[in-house]
Design a protein around this motif. Sequence first.
Motif, PDB file in Angstrom:
ATOM      1  N   LEU A   1       0.826  -1.205   0.000  1.00 27.79           N
ATOM      2  CA  LEU A   1       0.000   0.000   0.000  1.00 27.79           C
ATOM      3  C   LEU A   1       0.864   1.260   0.000  1.00 27.79           C
ATOM      4  O   LEU A   1       0.588   2.219  -0.733  1.00 27.79           O
ATOM      5  CB  LEU A   1      -0.929  -0.001   1.216  1.00 27.79           C
ATOM      6  CG  LEU A   1      -2.123  -0.945   1.147  1.00 27.79           C
ATOM      7  CD1 LEU A   1      -2.844  -0.988   2.490  1.00 27.79           C
ATOM      8  CD2 LEU A   1      -3.092  -0.519   0.044  1.00 27.79           C
ATOM      9  N   VAL A   2       1.904   1.264   0.826  1.00 28.43           N
ATOM     10  CA  VAL A   2       2.811   2.411   0.840  1.00 28.43           C
ATOM     11  C   VAL A   2       3.444   2.593  -0.538  1.00 28.43           C
ATOM     12  O   VAL A   2       3.547   3.712  -1.061  1.00 28.43           O
ATOM     13  CB  VAL A   2       3.901   2.228   1.918  1.00 28.43           C
ATOM     14  CG1 VAL A   2       4.958   3.327   1.798  1.00 28.43           C
ATOM     15  CG2 VAL A   2       3.284   2.239   3.306  1.00 28.43           C
ATOM     16  N   GLY A   3       3.848   1.464  -1.133  1.00 31.05           N
ATOM     17  CA  GLY A   3       4.474   1.527  -2.449  1.00 31.05           C
ATOM     18  C   GLY A   3       3.554   2.067  -3.517  1.00 31.05           C
ATOM     19  O   GLY A   3       3.956   2.921  -4.324  1.00 31.05           O
ATOM     20  N   VAL A   4       2.309   1.597  -3.554  1.00 30.76           N
ATOM     21  CA  VAL A   4       1.398   2.045  -4.610  1.00 30.76           C
ATOM     22  C   VAL A   4       0.951   3.490  -4.377  1.00 30.76           C
ATOM     23  O   VAL A   4       0.714   4.225  -5.343  1.00 30.76           O
ATOM     24  CB  VAL A   4       0.175   1.104  -4.735  1.00 30.76           C
ATOM     25  CG1 VAL A   4       0.623  -0.304  -5.112  1.00 30.76           C
ATOM     26  CG2 VAL A   4      -0.675   1.078  -3.472  1.00 30.76           C
ATOM     27  N   LEU A   5       0.831   3.902  -3.122  1.00 32.29           N
ATOM     28  CA  LEU A   5       0.507   5.304  -2.856  1.00 32.29           C
ATOM     29  C   LEU A   5       1.637   6.210  -3.333  1.00 32.29           C
ATOM     30  O   LEU A   5       1.395   7.253  -3.958  1.00 32.29           O
ATOM     31  CB  LEU A   5       0.249   5.512  -1.363  1.00 32.29           C
ATOM     32  CG  LEU A   5      -1.067   4.944  -0.830  1.00 32.29           C
ATOM     33  CD1 LEU A   5      -1.128   5.071   0.689  1.00 32.29           C
ATOM     34  CD2 LEU A   5      -2.265   5.645  -1.469  1.00 32.29           C
ATOM     35  N   LEU A   6       2.874   5.801  -3.044  1.00 30.32           N
ATOM     36  CA  LEU A   6       4.015   6.570  -3.524  1.00 30.32           C
ATOM     37  C   LEU A   6       4.071   6.561  -5.042  1.00 30.32           C
ATOM     38  O   LEU A   6       4.385   7.575  -5.676  1.00 30.32           O
ATOM     39  CB  LEU A   6       5.304   5.993  -2.938  1.00 30.32           C
ATOM     40  CG  LEU A   6       6.602   6.719  -3.280  1.00 30.32           C
ATOM     41  CD1 LEU A   6       6.548   8.173  -2.825  1.00 30.32           C
ATOM     42  CD2 LEU A   6       7.790   6.014  -2.627  1.00 30.32           C
ATOM     43  N   SER A   7       3.729   5.415  -5.625  1.00 30.04           N
ATOM     44  CA  SER A   7       3.697   5.308  -7.085  1.00 30.04           C
ATOM     45  C   SER A   7       2.695   6.293  -7.681  1.00 30.04           C
ATOM     46  O   SER A   7       2.974   6.966  -8.674  1.00 30.04           O
ATOM     47  CB  SER A   7       3.346   3.879  -7.495  1.00 30.04           C
ATOM     48  OG  SER A   7       3.116   3.781  -8.878  1.00 30.04           O
ATOM     49  N   GLY A   8       1.504   6.366  -7.087  1.00 23.05           N
ATOM     50  CA  GLY A   8       0.491   7.301  -7.584  1.00 23.05           C
ATOM     51  C   GLY A   8       0.923   8.745  -7.462  1.00 23.05           C
ATOM     52  O   GLY A   8       0.693   9.560  -8.366  1.00 23.05           O
ATOM     53  N   ILE A   9       1.576   9.074  -6.337  1.00 25.61           N
ATOM     54  CA  ILE A   9       2.061  10.441  -6.139  1.00 25.61           C
ATOM     55  C   ILE A   9       3.132  10.782  -7.165  1.00 25.61           C
ATOM     56  O   ILE A   9       3.145  11.876  -7.753  1.00 25.61           O
ATOM     57  CB  ILE A   9       2.605  10.599  -4.699  1.00 25.61           C
ATOM     58  CG1 ILE A   9       1.446  10.502  -3.701  1.00 25.61           C
ATOM     59  CG2 ILE A   9       3.340  11.921  -4.540  1.00 25.61           C
ATOM     60  CD1 ILE A   9       1.889  10.428  -2.260  1.00 25.61           C
ATOM     61  N   ILE A  10       4.047   9.844  -7.398  1.00 27.96           N
ATOM     62  CA  ILE A  10       5.108  10.067  -8.383  1.00 27.96           C
ATOM     63  C   ILE A  10       4.508  10.272  -9.772  1.00 27.96           C
ATOM     64  O   ILE A  10       4.925  11.167 -10.522  1.00 27.96           O
ATOM     65  CB  ILE A  10       6.088   8.879  -8.391  1.00 27.96           C
ATOM     66  CG1 ILE A  10       6.928   8.877  -7.098  1.00 27.96           C
ATOM     67  CG2 ILE A  10       7.006   8.924  -9.617  1.00 27.96           C
ATOM     68  CD1 ILE A  10       7.746   7.623  -6.920  1.00 27.96           C
ATOM     69  N   ASP A  11       3.516   9.454 -10.114  1.00 26.50           N
ATOM     70  CA  ASP A  11       2.923   9.515 -11.446  1.00 26.50           C
ATOM     71  C   ASP A  11       2.294  10.873 -11.719  1.00 26.50           C
ATOM     72  O   ASP A  11       2.424  11.426 -12.816  1.00 26.50           O
ATOM     73  CB  ASP A  11       1.871   8.411 -11.584  1.00 26.50           C
ATOM     74  CG  ASP A  11       1.272   8.368 -12.984  1.00 26.50           C
ATOM     75  OD1 ASP A  11       2.041   8.420 -13.954  1.00 26.50           O
ATOM     76  OD2 ASP A  11       0.032   8.291 -13.090  1.00 26.50           O
TER      77      ASP A  11
ATOM     78  N   GLY B   1      -4.868   0.859  -9.495  1.00 30.18           N
ATOM     79  CA  GLY B   1      -4.438  -0.015 -10.588  1.00 30.18           C
ATOM     80  C   GLY B   1      -3.151  -0.741 -10.264  1.00 30.18           C
ATOM     81  O   GLY B   1      -3.021  -1.952 -10.507  1.00 30.18           O
ATOM     82  N   ASP B   2      -2.183  -0.028  -9.681  1.00 28.23           N
ATOM     83  CA  ASP B   2      -0.920  -0.657  -9.307  1.00 28.23           C
ATOM     84  C   ASP B   2      -1.132  -1.709  -8.220  1.00 28.23           C
ATOM     85  O   ASP B   2      -0.501  -2.769  -8.232  1.00 28.23           O
ATOM     86  CB  ASP B   2       0.076   0.392  -8.815  1.00 28.23           C
ATOM     87  CG  ASP B   2       0.640   1.226  -9.952  1.00 28.23           C
ATOM     88  OD1 ASP B   2       0.525   0.792 -11.113  1.00 28.23           O
ATOM     89  OD2 ASP B   2       1.196   2.309  -9.675  1.00 28.23           O
ATOM     90  N   PHE B   3      -2.006  -1.410  -7.268  1.00 31.58           N
ATOM     91  CA  PHE B   3      -2.264  -2.353  -6.179  1.00 31.58           C
ATOM     92  C   PHE B   3      -2.835  -3.665  -6.720  1.00 31.58           C
ATOM     93  O   PHE B   3      -2.414  -4.756  -6.322  1.00 31.58           O
ATOM     94  CB  PHE B   3      -3.234  -1.742  -5.167  1.00 31.58           C
ATOM     95  CG  PHE B   3      -3.531  -2.641  -3.999  1.00 31.58           C
ATOM     96  CD1 PHE B   3      -2.637  -2.770  -2.954  1.00 31.58           C
ATOM     97  CD2 PHE B   3      -4.712  -3.369  -3.942  1.00 31.58           C
ATOM     98  CE1 PHE B   3      -2.904  -3.604  -1.881  1.00 31.58           C
ATOM     99  CE2 PHE B   3      -4.990  -4.200  -2.883  1.00 31.58           C
ATOM    100  CZ  PHE B   3      -4.090  -4.318  -1.842  1.00 31.58           C
ATOM    101  N   LEU B   4      -3.785  -3.571  -7.632  1.00 32.92           N
ATOM    102  CA  LEU B   4      -4.367  -4.785  -8.211  1.00 32.92           C
ATOM    103  C   LEU B   4      -3.333  -5.562  -9.012  1.00 32.92           C
ATOM    104  O   LEU B   4      -3.292  -6.801  -8.960  1.00 32.92           O
ATOM    105  CB  LEU B   4      -5.567  -4.416  -9.096  1.00 32.92           C
ATOM    106  CG  LEU B   4      -6.772  -3.818  -8.362  1.00 32.92           C
ATOM    107  CD1 LEU B   4      -7.852  -3.400  -9.357  1.00 32.92           C
ATOM    108  CD2 LEU B   4      -7.345  -4.809  -7.348  1.00 32.92           C
TER     109      LEU B   4
END
Length: 305
Positions: free
Chosen positions: A28-38, A182-185
């Motif tokens: 979850l931390v990873g995908v949240l960071l991924s969304g912020i980066i995107d 999307g990344d989480f799934l």
Amino acid sequence: MDHWFWFSLPDFAYSFLSVVLEGVPFILVGVLLSGIIDVFLPPRVLARLLPRNRWLGILLGGVMGAFLPMCECGIVVVIRRLLQKGLPLSTAMAYMLAAPVVNPVVALSTYAAFRGQGALEMLLWRSGMAFGVAVVMAAIVGFLPRRAVLREEYVDVAHAHAGTSPLRPLEKIAAAVRTSVGDFLDVTVFFILGAGVATLFNTSVNQQVIAPLAGDPGVAVASMMGLAAILSLCSTSDAFVAATFTGFPSAAKLAFLVFGPMVDLKLVFIYGLVFRRRFIVCMVAAIATLVWLAAVFLPIANFRG
């Protein structure tokens, strides 16, 4: 218990849920960071922040985990997004391999787990070996064409968002959430597959079968590396497991702590999101060779622990 293999559904279910519940928060931390980066990190900003020299970029990637800590469960989705933003492949590789070990949370857990067993030495050499392996692997990857390493959809996608119209704040937040979902799934499917295989071994194979492997240093190191890959423990807690293998030499426990966060069953599945299968096989073999050689031949690996 005389058999080397048995299966208990309650044990499997309990252990499987433990692995999943331990890993999902980091995903979850990873995908949240991924969304912020995107959404919030323009490619031009990333380009300005990175050094132009490839070797400085690799070294920067190796130490980024100290400032941007990330467990191996969530690191791949972050790397995928950074590659799409134009992060050089070699820098991304160094960060991906080093960050799960070279970060303050893992340092504290390693020191706590090995208190009374050479804690400071284990902490320093775990971090140092992980950094060294990550830098060497990143340097090798730096000479490879992106097409030989990455899946086709990630070869030519840098700066993909450069021409899009600006979004308002609420629209940016919504876009970041959509990206994170999307990344989480994507990553959770591979994570659950890997966790299931690891749990089956952990609960169904008699652990006594590995005890006779502790006598020879080379075999002990290889055995603990294989065990780390199969158990698929989180880097924030694996030191507490490694410390219990008192019959194994410190070099073997060190290899367990370095190899596991870079290569385990769940990670092999997750790596498939970004990298080509042939490259994954070569990467796993190269990391295994580097960690084994370092653990067996470095004099520091002989400290008492």
